[in-house]
Design a protein around this motif. Sequence first.
Motif, PDB file in Angstrom:
ATOM      1  N   TYR A   1       0.944  -1.314   0.052  1.00 23.84           N
ATOM      2  CA  TYR A   1      -0.030   0.218   0.035  1.00 23.84           C
ATOM      3  C   TYR A   1       0.915   1.323  -0.020  1.00 23.84           C
ATOM      4  O   TYR A   1       0.507   2.060  -0.205  1.00 23.84           O
ATOM      5  N   LEU A   2       2.053   0.847   0.375  1.00 24.16           N
ATOM      6  CA  LEU A   2       3.179   2.047   0.848  1.00 24.16           C
ATOM      7  C   LEU A   2       3.399   2.428  -0.678  1.00 24.16           C
ATOM      8  O   LEU A   2       3.596   3.492  -1.248  1.00 24.16           O
ATOM      9  N   GLU A   3       3.787   1.407  -1.103  1.00 22.65           N
ATOM     10  CA  GLU A   3       3.896   1.284  -3.225  1.00 22.65           C
ATOM     11  C   GLU A   3       2.999   2.663  -3.754  1.00 22.65           C
ATOM     12  O   GLU A   3       4.022   2.449  -4.788  1.00 22.65           O
ATOM     13  N   ALA A   4       2.076   1.774  -3.431  1.00 26.03           N
ATOM     14  CA  ALA A   4       0.978   1.989  -4.493  1.00 26.03           C
ATOM     15  C   ALA A   4       0.970   3.168  -4.102  1.00 26.03           C
ATOM     16  O   ALA A   4       0.755   3.922  -5.459  1.00 26.03           O
ATOM     17  N   ALA A   5       1.125   4.134  -2.778  1.00 27.13           N
ATOM     18  CA  ALA A   5       1.110   5.929  -2.821  1.00 27.13           C
ATOM     19  C   ALA A   5       2.441   6.306  -3.894  1.00 27.13           C
ATOM     20  O   ALA A   5       2.460   7.339  -4.651  1.00 27.13           O
ATOM     21  N   ALA A   6       3.443   5.565  -4.052  1.00 24.73           N
ATOM     22  CA  ALA A   6       4.403   5.504  -4.812  1.00 24.73           C
ATOM     23  C   ALA A   6       4.164   6.105  -6.527  1.00 24.73           C
ATOM     24  O   ALA A   6       4.684   6.141  -7.090  1.00 24.73           O
TER      25      ALA A   6
ATOM     26  N   THR B   1     -10.427  13.617   8.154  1.00 19.61           N
ATOM     27  CA  THR B   1     -11.243  14.342   7.994  1.00 19.61           C
ATOM     28  C   THR B   1     -10.982  15.831   8.216  1.00 19.61           C
ATOM     29  O   THR B   1     -11.501  16.790   7.006  1.00 19.61           O
ATOM     30  N   THR B   2      -9.760  16.352   8.552  1.00 16.74           N
ATOM     31  CA  THR B   2      -8.674  17.774   8.192  1.00 16.74           C
ATOM     32  C   THR B   2      -8.525  17.951   6.949  1.00 16.74           C
ATOM     33  O   THR B   2      -8.642  18.808   6.404  1.00 16.74           O
ATOM     34  N   TYR B   3      -7.310  16.477   6.416  1.00 15.83           N
ATOM     35  CA  TYR B   3      -7.467  16.956   5.166  1.00 15.83           C
ATOM     36  C   TYR B   3      -8.642  16.849   4.240  1.00 15.83           C
ATOM     37  O   TYR B   3      -8.541  17.718   3.306  1.00 15.83           O
ATOM     38  N   GLN B   4      -9.101  16.235   4.199  1.00 14.04           N
ATOM     39  CA  GLN B   4     -10.499  16.072   3.669  1.00 14.04           C
ATOM     40  C   GLN B   4     -11.083  17.613   3.749  1.00 14.04           C
ATOM     41  O   GLN B   4     -11.555  17.970   2.071  1.00 14.04           O
ATOM     42  N   LEU B   5     -11.373  17.563   4.126  1.00 17.48           N
ATOM     43  CA  LEU B   5     -11.943  18.953   4.094  1.00 17.48           C
ATOM     44  C   LEU B   5     -11.794  20.587   3.957  1.00 17.48           C
ATOM     45  O   LEU B   5     -12.063  21.522   3.682  1.00 17.48           O
ATOM     46  N   LYS B   6      -9.854  20.269   3.805  1.00 13.68           N
ATOM     47  CA  LYS B   6      -8.680  21.086   2.905  1.00 13.68           C
ATOM     48  C   LYS B   6      -9.035  20.546   1.208  1.00 13.68           C
ATOM     49  O   LYS B   6      -8.383  21.773   1.002  1.00 13.68           O
ATOM     50  N   GLY B   7      -9.729  19.867   1.524  1.00 14.06           N
ATOM     51  CA  GLY B   7      -9.840  19.867  -0.117  1.00 14.06           C
ATOM     52  C   GLY B   7      -9.244  18.371  -0.655  1.00 14.06           C
ATOM     53  O   GLY B   7      -8.618  18.538  -2.135  1.00 14.06           O
ATOM     54  N   TYR B   8      -8.875  17.303  -0.132  1.00 13.52           N
ATOM     55  CA  TYR B   8      -7.458  16.524  -0.682  1.00 13.52           C
ATOM     56  C   TYR B   8      -8.687  15.255  -0.512  1.00 13.52           C
ATOM     57  O   TYR B   8      -9.759  14.984  -0.130  1.00 13.52           O
ATOM     58  N   ALA B   9      -8.233  14.482  -1.748  1.00 11.10           N
ATOM     59  CA  ALA B   9      -9.444  13.847  -2.462  1.00 11.10           C
ATOM     60  C   ALA B   9      -8.221  11.873  -1.442  1.00 11.10           C
ATOM     61  O   ALA B   9      -7.221  11.948  -1.840  1.00 11.10           O
ATOM     62  N   MET B  10      -9.617  11.500  -0.885  1.00 14.65           N
ATOM     63  CA  MET B  10      -8.823  10.414   0.240  1.00 14.65           C
ATOM     64  C   MET B  10      -9.110   9.381  -0.983  1.00 14.65           C
ATOM     65  O   MET B  10      -9.871   8.949  -2.027  1.00 14.65           O
ATOM     66  N   ILE B  11      -7.952   8.612  -1.029  1.00 12.67           N
ATOM     67  CA  ILE B  11      -7.300   6.965  -1.809  1.00 12.67           C
ATOM     68  C   ILE B  11      -7.502   5.794  -0.506  1.00 12.67           C
ATOM     69  O   ILE B  11      -6.313   6.251   0.424  1.00 12.67           O
ATOM     70  N   ASN B  12      -7.990   5.067  -0.414  1.00 14.77           N
ATOM     71  CA  ASN B  12      -7.439   3.973   0.606  1.00 14.77           C
ATOM     72  C   ASN B  12      -7.241   2.591  -0.141  1.00 14.77           C
ATOM     73  O   ASN B  12      -7.795   2.008  -0.740  1.00 14.77           O
ATOM     74  N   PHE B  13      -6.229   2.354  -0.250  1.00 16.53           N
ATOM     75  CA  PHE B  13      -5.874   1.135  -1.595  1.00 16.53           C
ATOM     76  C   PHE B  13      -6.212  -0.267  -0.438  1.00 16.53           C
ATOM     77  O   PHE B  13      -5.227  -1.664   0.319  1.00 16.53           O
ATOM     78  N   LYS B  14      -7.599  -0.606  -0.726  1.00 19.22           N
ATOM     79  CA  LYS B  14      -7.688  -1.961  -0.079  1.00 19.22           C
ATOM     80  C   LYS B  14      -9.262  -2.584  -0.529  1.00 19.22           C
ATOM     81  O   LYS B  14      -9.432  -1.392  -1.453  1.00 19.22           O
TER      82      LYS B  14
END
Length: 178
Positions: free
Chosen positions: A68-73, A165-178
């Motif tokens: 999952y860390l490599e998926a971030a890369a 939640t803080t970063y989502q409210l700052k406009g970040y798109a959340m990705i969950n690699f599962k």
Amino acid sequence: MKKIFFSVLLTLAVVCAQAQAKVNPVIKEFGAVYEVPNAQEKPDSKMDYKILVDITDAADKPDTINVYLEAAATLYNLHAVGGVLPENIHMVVVFHKMATYSIFSNEKYQQKFKVDNPNLPMLKALSDAGVKFFVCGQTMIKAKIPESSIAPEVKVATSALTTLTTYQLKGYAMINFK
């Protein structure tokens, strides 16, 4: 005639192999991707990308990297190969639950798993590219993990949930690699 045929065939094979070679535009050692020059949908090179990655699982085996860390890369390199400049890729990675093992210092990782932490070079490479890392303080307290046991690239957050939640409210798109 046979020499010409095999020469052309060999040249064609080399060209095809090169066309399918993976590249690492920014994160050089991890997250290799393919260039897709004929793609009709690509990242917008004029956008600022705010990407929030939620990682909850550890590697399947202690001597392997956290996929999952490599998926971030890979995600980072996909945006870069699509034409997005590194200064327009803002990525935050949040670790909690079992993923916390992935960010142990080498000493702590060896103590627990009897092998070196294979994730540390990737954490460093991503951090050098500007990726921010946070670990859930709730997980650390519950598991009695001192801050000195984690990689220096990772900062402690009050919790994974409040960071997400803080970063989502700052406009970040959340990705969950599962």
